[in-house]
Design a protein around this motif. Structure first.
Motif, PDB file in Angstrom:
ATOM      1  N   GLY A 345     -30.353   9.063 -11.541  1.00  0.00           N
ATOM      2  CA  GLY A 345     -29.487   7.981 -11.103  1.00  0.00           C
ATOM      3  C   GLY A 345     -29.698   6.690 -11.872  1.00  0.00           C
ATOM      4  O   GLY A 345     -29.304   5.619 -11.403  1.00  0.00           O
ATOM      5  N   GLU A 346     -30.297   6.775 -13.054  1.00  0.00           N
ATOM      6  CA  GLU A 346     -30.552   5.552 -13.819  1.00  0.00           C
ATOM      7  C   GLU A 346     -30.611   5.865 -15.301  1.00  0.00           C
ATOM      8  O   GLU A 346     -30.840   6.993 -15.722  1.00  0.00           O
ATOM      9  N   ARG A 347     -30.390   4.826 -16.081  1.00  0.00           N
ATOM     10  CA  ARG A 347     -30.485   4.951 -17.531  1.00  0.00           C
ATOM     11  C   ARG A 347     -31.946   4.948 -17.955  1.00  0.00           C
ATOM     12  O   ARG A 347     -32.812   4.456 -17.232  1.00  0.00           O
ATOM     13  N   ILE A 348     -32.174   5.469 -19.156  1.00  0.00           N
ATOM     14  CA  ILE A 348     -33.533   5.541 -19.686  1.00  0.00           C
ATOM     15  C   ILE A 348     -33.600   4.685 -20.952  1.00  0.00           C
ATOM     16  O   ILE A 348     -32.808   4.891 -21.887  1.00  0.00           O
ATOM     17  N   GLY A 349     -34.537   3.760 -21.000  1.00  0.00           N
ATOM     18  CA  GLY A 349     -34.753   2.957 -22.191  1.00  0.00           C
ATOM     19  C   GLY A 349     -33.678   1.917 -22.412  1.00  0.00           C
ATOM     20  O   GLY A 349     -32.734   1.775 -21.632  1.00  0.00           O
ATOM     21  N   ASN A 350     -33.811   1.196 -23.529  1.00  0.00           N
ATOM     22  CA  ASN A 350     -32.849   0.145 -23.849  1.00  0.00           C
ATOM     23  C   ASN A 350     -32.185   0.361 -25.202  1.00  0.00           C
ATOM     24  O   ASN A 350     -31.573  -0.551 -25.751  1.00  0.00           O
ATOM     25  N   ALA A 351     -32.306   1.555 -25.763  1.00  0.00           N
ATOM     26  CA  ALA A 351     -31.631   1.914 -27.007  1.00  0.00           C
ATOM     27  C   ALA A 351     -30.912   3.237 -26.801  1.00  0.00           C
ATOM     28  O   ALA A 351     -31.430   4.154 -26.164  1.00  0.00           O
ATOM     29  N   GLY A 352     -29.728   3.357 -27.347  1.00  0.00           N
ATOM     30  CA  GLY A 352     -28.967   4.590 -27.174  1.00  0.00           C
ATOM     31  C   GLY A 352     -28.388   4.717 -25.778  1.00  0.00           C
ATOM     32  O   GLY A 352     -28.401   3.786 -24.976  1.00  0.00           O
ATOM     33  N   TYR A 353     -27.896   5.923 -25.460  1.00  0.00           N
ATOM     34  CA  TYR A 353     -27.157   6.156 -24.216  1.00  0.00           C
ATOM     35  C   TYR A 353     -27.831   7.235 -23.370  1.00  0.00           C
ATOM     36  O   TYR A 353     -27.206   8.198 -22.924  1.00  0.00           O
TER      37      TYR A 353
END
Length: 468
Positions: A345-353
């Motif tokens: 339910g969340e994004r991973i990291g701050n680069a890419g998708y």
């Protein structure tokens, strides 16, 4: 672009930035077609059809087999390009190349099996039924299988004796061009197949507005498919439409749960769930619901996410920034309406998708995610009582692409095969495709088939000739 054998670049055209979804970095600028480019492609396709419709089966087979051989030789390069453009893991991209190899080799044999028939008539009369190539084909391929989708779109028309203009996704152009280049290098006349890119609505309206195009082949969302079908209907063009899905998976209490989980979890998160036939709605019999849900969540948490070029990665990033946004919207709506989020339910990291493998349970039927194709790494698990209720849920939505069921009861297997409304049904397996098997859906998931003998015949028209 490739038009009449020429690599078309730059020239002051508008461009689209091709981005690596694992890093967010721009790989290249892709030139977008202007009206003059599309007119040139149409004129070339018209010439190509007049040439290729008279080709022999031996000529078509040689091209298809030669392209298959070249793809095998270029497997690693093609796979790396696909991973960099689309994000899927390198092993998945390698398999995609092999899918094309198998399909092209199958079609190379199928060109010798395009049979007609003679009808029984009184003496002095002769009636025959033949299949002829439909004409130039406009083929639109999405980004989720950047090698396999172009392979399907090019292979069938070429086997049938048609010319084709391919408009693959602007996100993954080098993959599509790599497949076409194998065909050209294998001896396909340059007039027979073109590849263009552009603003999708501009390209589709221009190509489908031309009387030169006689067939539309489209893979993509139901919404876009309906729009293109309306454009094609203006000129009564034939259509093959492989549209969205919302794959139901019926899990009965008599199944081997560990085997089910070990099979479906990797398939759920294959290509970050960006698969039209992805198992999505898990319709689980109450007696095994708790065990199935906990086992699924445990396995989902263990999925390693990262750059698809790296060893040991089982799930790459989503293909573009639109997909994590869609996941946030759909999962957020489900939780707000009472669903339980077990992991992700969340994004991973701050680069890419990158997006975490996600599991939801006890999702209300009015949640958006239970009615819209999520097309992402999220599993939806709900409990049901009895076979009748489970089949009703499987058939609740207007989609009917792929469906799956797990049970050891032989009679139930036959009932499910008969009663589930889908173009493809996997019982105790997720392997529902093959070069020799038709691939397609019913209802809002489209009509017509790709692959198999049906894929070639979809690019042909039937003619009856009566002689007195």
């Amino acid at each position: 672009m490739i038009i009449d054998g020429e690599r078309v670049t730059g020239g002051g055209r508008r461009t689209h930035a091709v981005v690596n979804p694992a890093t967010g970095e721009t790989l290249a600028e892709l030139p977008l077609a202007e009206a003059a480019d599309l007119d040139r492609a149409l004129e070339t396709a018209q010439r190509g059809f007049k040439l290729w419709r008279n080709s022999t089966p031996q000529q078509r087979a040689a091209v298809l087999q030669g392209a298959a051989k070249l793809m095998l030789e270029r497997q690693e390069d093609l796979a790396r390009i696909a991973t960099m453009e689309q994000g899927k893991t390198l092993p998945e991209a390698r398999i995609e190349v092999l899918m094309n190899v198998g399909l092209f080799n199958f079609y190379a044999g199928e060109v010798f099996r395009l049979y007609g028939r003679a009808l029984v008539r009184p003496e002095g009369m002769r009636s025959t039924v033949t299949h002829e190539p439909v004409g130039p084909v406009a083929a639109f391929a999405p980004w989720n299988f950047p090698l396999g989708n172009p392979g399907r779109k090019l292979g069938a028309p070429i086997a049938a004796g048609c010319s084709v203009i391919l408009k693959a996704a602007e996100e993954t152009p080098a993959s599509a061009l790599g497949v076409l280049q194998c065909l050209l290098d294998a001896g396909l006349p340059k007039e027979v197949a073109q590849a263009v890119f552009g603003v999708p609505d501009e390209v589709s309206r221009h190509l489908l507005g031309s009387p030169i195009i006689r067939k539309l082949s489209f893979t993509g969302s139901t919404m876009v498919g309906k729009h293109l079908a309306k454009l094609a209907a203006e000129d009564m063009k034939r259509t093959t439409m492989e549209l969205g899905g919302h794959g139901p998976v019926l899990v009965f209490g008599d199944s081997d749960l560990d085997r089910v989980l070990d099979t479906v979890v990797p398939h759920k998160y294959r290509n970050a769930g960006q698969v039209c036939v992805s198992p999505t709605r898990f319709i689980v019999e109450e007696s095994v619901y708790d065990r199935f849900r906990s086992g699924f969540a445990e396995r989902a948490k263990a999925v390693t996410v990262g750059n698809g070029l790296e060893e040991g990665i089982r799930m790459g990033p989503m293909a573009n920034p639109r997909r994590p946004e869609a996941m946030d919207r759909l999962i957020g709506d489900a939780v707000a309406k009472g669903a339980t989020l077990h992991t992700g339910g969340e994004r991973i990291g701050n680069a890419g998708y990158f997006y975490a493998p996600s599991v939801l349970s006890d999702i209300p039927l009015d949640a958006l995610i239970m009615n819209e194709e999520p097309f992402g790494p999220v599993a939806l698990i709900n409990r049901y009582v009895g076979e009748e209720a489970m089949i009703a849920e499987a058939n609740r939505l207007p989609y009917g692409l792929a469906a799956y069921a797990w049970t050891s009861d032989g009679k139930r297997q036959q009932r499910l095969a008969r009663e589930i409304e889908a173009g493809m049904v996997g019982i105790n397996t997720t392997m529902i495709g093959g070069a020799d098997a038709p691939f397609g859906g019913v209802r809002w998931s489209g009509h017509g088939s790709e692959d198999g003998p049906e894929g070639v015949l979809a690019c042909m028209v039937t003619k009856a000739v009566h002689e007195g």
